[in-house]
Design an enzyme around this catalytic site. Structure first.
Site, PDB file in Angstrom:
ATOM      1  N   GLU A   1       0.837  -1.193   0.000  1.00  0.00           N
ATOM      2  CA  GLU A   1       0.000   0.000   0.000  1.00  0.00           C
ATOM      3  C   GLU A   1       0.876   1.250   0.000  1.00  0.00           C
ATOM      4  O   GLU A   1       1.881   1.322   0.706  1.00  0.00           O
ATOM      5  CB  GLU A   1      -0.865  -0.024   1.263  1.00  0.00           C
ATOM      6  CG  GLU A   1      -1.621   1.233   1.565  1.00  0.00           C
ATOM      7  CD  GLU A   1      -2.150   1.252   2.991  1.00  0.00           C
ATOM      8  OE1 GLU A   1      -2.892   2.199   3.325  1.00  0.00           O
ATOM      9  OE2 GLU A   1      -1.805   0.343   3.773  1.00  0.00           O
ATOM     10  N   PHE A   2       0.482   2.217  -0.776  1.00  0.00           N
ATOM     11  CA  PHE A   2       1.163   3.501  -0.758  1.00  0.00           C
ATOM     12  C   PHE A   2       0.478   4.412   0.251  1.00  0.00           C
ATOM     13  O   PHE A   2      -0.733   4.608   0.193  1.00  0.00           O
ATOM     14  CB  PHE A   2       1.147   4.148  -2.141  1.00  0.00           C
ATOM     15  CG  PHE A   2       1.887   5.451  -2.203  1.00  0.00           C
ATOM     16  CD1 PHE A   2       3.250   5.473  -2.436  1.00  0.00           C
ATOM     17  CD2 PHE A   2       1.220   6.654  -2.009  1.00  0.00           C
ATOM     18  CE1 PHE A   2       3.942   6.672  -2.479  1.00  0.00           C
ATOM     19  CE2 PHE A   2       1.893   7.854  -2.055  1.00  0.00           C
ATOM     20  CZ  PHE A   2       3.265   7.863  -2.285  1.00  0.00           C
ATOM     21  N   ILE A   3       1.253   4.951   1.180  1.00  0.00           N
ATOM     22  CA  ILE A   3       0.722   5.884   2.170  1.00  0.00           C
ATOM     23  C   ILE A   3       1.319   7.260   1.906  1.00  0.00           C
ATOM     24  O   ILE A   3       2.537   7.426   1.873  1.00  0.00           O
ATOM     25  CB  ILE A   3       1.049   5.429   3.606  1.00  0.00           C
ATOM     26  CG1 ILE A   3       0.350   4.098   3.914  1.00  0.00           C
ATOM     27  CG2 ILE A   3       0.625   6.498   4.618  1.00  0.00           C
ATOM     28  CD1 ILE A   3       0.681   3.532   5.288  1.00  0.00           C
TER      29      ILE A   3
ATOM     30  N   ASP B   1      12.514  -2.060  15.274  1.00  0.00           N
ATOM     31  CA  ASP B   1      13.566  -1.174  14.750  1.00  0.00           C
ATOM     32  C   ASP B   1      13.023   0.245  14.693  1.00  0.00           C
ATOM     33  O   ASP B   1      13.027   0.895  13.647  1.00  0.00           O
ATOM     34  CB  ASP B   1      14.008  -1.652  13.367  1.00  0.00           C
ATOM     35  CG  ASP B   1      15.251  -0.925  12.857  1.00  0.00           C
ATOM     36  OD1 ASP B   1      15.958  -0.305  13.678  1.00  0.00           O
ATOM     37  OD2 ASP B   1      15.512  -0.967  11.642  1.00  0.00           O
TER      38      ASP B   1
END
Length: 328
Positions: A127-129, A232
């Protein structure tokens, strides 16, 4: 590690429930015709529900993988590729993203697809956010992160279904029932052995092993439950979406003591409002301050192994301070 606009990662359905559009390519020999010449494009134009790709733009910020934004008539996708490493690295990352996504707490990119590249290497589609202009509200971030820790539990103990990576270092996630044993062996012990093998550093190895054998007093009166950790959490892996909601990405997930999540706090910028909101959901445990450096030690050792001697003194100083404190 990425500090740029992102998309979700993929995971194996055999390990955890994932959205219906997520899938992994089965690994096949390079020469087999069944492997598409352009599997990224193929997925986007089939399971991605797009009819055409309008643009492909490089996205900067990574030091391990190449990242791109694929614009389509069905929306944008975020794609990372690595020409020298097989799918296992992205598979581990994807499982972590999928696990975080499934908690429905803090926002994490939704994973769609991981597979092999026909010329060697691997890819992940997610998904592109669209990121906002800042990292967002620290108080909201602390609350959301604590909610993820509270929601993400494991009945298997401490570890994860697969090994993954912390930066480019392998991270061993063998299921273990005891937290002290897990952290000593699979976090500190693994990094200390790397330092011995890579640099011949017998001093840090020997002192580190003395510490490993004497961790129990630091956990007196503490009930450690396995919580889903990002693993991380430094500033480059923290952002916010265009609505200001916190977003975390590029994980090195496993189930561990929630306090271990703050091991990268020396380069994460957590402030007082973050911790106040976090502890309202996940109360501070006895001896929290005594254990903070212990969890930083893992990441200092990893930076020593990845980037060289500039981090050695910090790691060794932490070890020596604990040896004095514990009188061992």
């Amino acid at each position: 590690m990425m500090a740029t606009t992102h998309v979700g990662f993929l995971s194996f359905g055999s390990f955890l429930p994932l959205p219906s559009r997520i899938s992994f390519s089965k690994r096949r020999p390079f020469a087999m015709a069944a492997l598409s010449d352009d599997p990224i494009r193929e997925w986007i134009l089939s399971e991605g529900k797009a009819t055409h790709i309008t643009k492909i733009c490089p996205v900067g910020g990574g030091c391990i993988n190449l990242a791109s934004r694929y614009g389509t008539d069905a929306g944008s996708f975020f794609v990372k590729t690595n020409r020298s490493i097989g799918p296992s690295m992205f598979e581990g990352e994807a499982l972590g993203l999928g696990a975080m996504y499934e908690t429905r707490t803090i926002r994490a990119p939704r994973p769609f697809k991981v597979g092999a590249l026909p010329t060697g290497g691997s890819y992940i589609i997610m998904e592109f956010i669209e990121f906002g202009s800042s990292r967002g509200n620290q108080s909201v971030f602390g609350k959301k992160l604590a909610e993820m820790h509270k929601a993400g539990k494991s009945s298997k103990g401490f570890g994860f279904d697969v090994d993954n990576t912390i930066g480019s270092t392998p991270q061993i996630n063998k299921w273990t029932s005891d937290w002290i044993e897990f952290y000593a062996e699979h976090r500190l012990g693994y990094q200390l052995k790397l330092a011995l093998d890579q640099y011949g550093d017998s001093t840090i190895y020997q002192r580190g092993h003395r510490l490993m054998k004497n961790l129990a007093p630091l956990f007196e009166g503490v009930n450690v439950e396995p919580c889903l950790l990002h693993g991380d959490l430094w500033s480059g892996n923290i952002s916010s979406d265009k609505n200001g909601e916190p977003v975390i990405l590029d994980p090195a997930c496993y189930y561990g003591h929630n306090e271990a999540e703050f091991g990268m706090s020396w380069c994460a910028g957590f402030g007082g409002s973050f911790y106040n909101s976090y502890f309202e959901v996940m109360p501070k445990q006895p001896g929290f301050e005594k254990r903070r450096d212990l969890y930083m030690l893992y990441h200092y050792l990893n930076h020593y192994n990845l980037f060289g001697s500039g981090y050695r003194s910090s790691a060794l100083s932490i070890i020596d301070d604990y040896l004095r404190m514990l009188k061992v």
